[in-house]
Design an enzyme around this catalytic site. Structure first.
Site: not given
Ligand code: IPM
Ligand code: MN
Length: 364
Positions: A146, A196, A228, A252, A256
């Site tokens: 990032y 990884k 993974d 990230d 999710d």
């Molecule tokens: C998160 C979001 C951010 C990230 C985006 C909006 C840049 O997805 O906070 O997880 O990737 O960190």
């Molecule tokens: Mn995210």
């Protein structure tokens, strides 16, 4: 009386509406404690860009610099609308990452919590998720690909190319590992470190440092899991995890996925903790498709307030009350259209009413 300044960055999309619910809860807590919260709204994200040409305006930076903590709503636009904003000013690149960098908020706590009574929210089978879930994902938030050097252009063969560097040094890994061990020590004394290392050298260093830091925490049992494989285990047996720690990009993605295990990213609040200052935000986007429809659940935003109360203001007791209040509203059968389909056992309410019900439960 204690007094705290809170920068309030409502953000884009559903941000304004879920933020209103979070602020109602905060006001309720203020009334019954020896504390005052000075809430200072400031523009941030795409909405700020349309107003002023900057997605993280200078005045907002000043307000955040002064504040004791920052409460931030989701940011971002639809894929199409995003194209109206120049690349470097888009809310993710122009506001969110600079916010993280400015306050060096390296430790991102993403609780993945589903009480047993709410296990029906999860798409997983009863036998896997029936007992509910309570795990903490700790994501390194200001390093890795990032924030690494980026380069793009046309190479000697005339082909467009891009290079993005994944950078970590031992200081960055050590401090997040320490936070993870400390968290594990306070919880189930079990830490899964995600890596990884069969491919990435950054993960080899990661594992070495985690092992070194682990010597200071002999009571915490560490398991190293390939990222993974961890993705698979999160679906097959999420209950085996208690605290997971990982670098930025892995965090990230897996956080999710954990939101998917809960049934919705709308159930994912988070805390982004830095050495001096922390900010609190839902882990999801601004859901422009449902903005203004009064159907977004405010759980992630109110949960972020609970995390702020605990981690920035030491108000653990009220934080717990807030979690319990939110759960009780779900347990009583109330939900919002983004989370649930109408059914005999669900009373569908709007964002505002859900917020009101949380406050009413809190007042009890
Ligand atoms: C998160 C979001 C951010 C990230 C985006 C909006 C840049 O997805 O906070 O997880 O990737 O960190
Ligand atoms: Mn995210």
């Amino acid at each position: 009386m204690k007094s705290y300044q809170i920068a309030v960055l409502a953000g884009d999309g559903i941000g304004e509406q879920i933020m209103q619910q979070a602020l109602k809860a905060l006001r309720c807590i203020e009334q019954r404690n020896e504390v005052s919260f000075e809430l200072i709204p400031a523009p941030f994200g795409a909405s700020a860009w349309f107003e002023s040409g900057k997605s993280f305006p200078d005045e907002t930076m000043e307000i955040c610099d002064q504040a004791d903590a920052i409460l931030k709503g989701p940011i971002g636009l639809s894929f199409e609308d995003t194209k109206k904003i120049p690349l470097e000013q888009r809310p993710e690149r122009g506001a969110l990452l600079p916010l993280r960098r400015r306050y060096d908020t390296y430790a991102n706590f993403r609780p993945v919590r589903l009480p047993a009574e709410l296990s029906h929210f999860s798409p997983l089978k009863e036998e896997i998720i029936g007992a509910g879930l309570d795990l903490m994902i700790i994501r390194e938030l200001v390093g890795g690909v990032y924030f690494g050097k980026k380069e793009s252009g046309v190479n000697a063969q005339g082909l467009r190319y891009v290079v993005e560097q994944l950078e970590y040094d031992e200081f960055q890994i050590e401090r997040i590992a320490r936070v993870a061990f400390q968290t594990a020590q306070k919880r189930g004394k079990k830490l899964h470190s995600i890596h990884k290392s069969n491919v990435l050298k950054s993960s080899v260093l990661w594992n070495d440092i985690v092992a070194e830091v682990g010597q200071d925490f002999p009571d915490v049992q560490v398991e190293n899991v390939l990222v993974d494989a961890a993705a698979t285990y999160l679906c097959l047996n999420p209950g085996q995890f208690d605290v997971m720690v990982m670098e930025n990009l892995f965090g990230d993605i897996l956080s999710d996925q954990a939101g998917g295990v809960l049934g919705s990213l709308g159930l994912m609040p988070s805390a982004c903790v830095g050495p001096q200052k922390s900010y609190y935000e839902p882990a999801h986007g601004s859901a422009p498709d449902i903005a203004g429809k009064n159907i977004a659940n405010p759980y992630s935003m109110i949960g972020s307030v609970a995390m702020m109360l605990e981690m920035s203001f030491g108000m653990q007791h009220e934080a717990n009350n807030l979690w319990k209040a939110m759960q009780s509203v779900f347990v009583a059968g109330y939900s919002t259209a983004d989370l649930s389909k109408p059914g005999a056992s669900v009373t569908m309410v709007g964002t505002d009413e859900f917020g009101d019900r949380v406050v009413a439960a809190l007042e009890k």
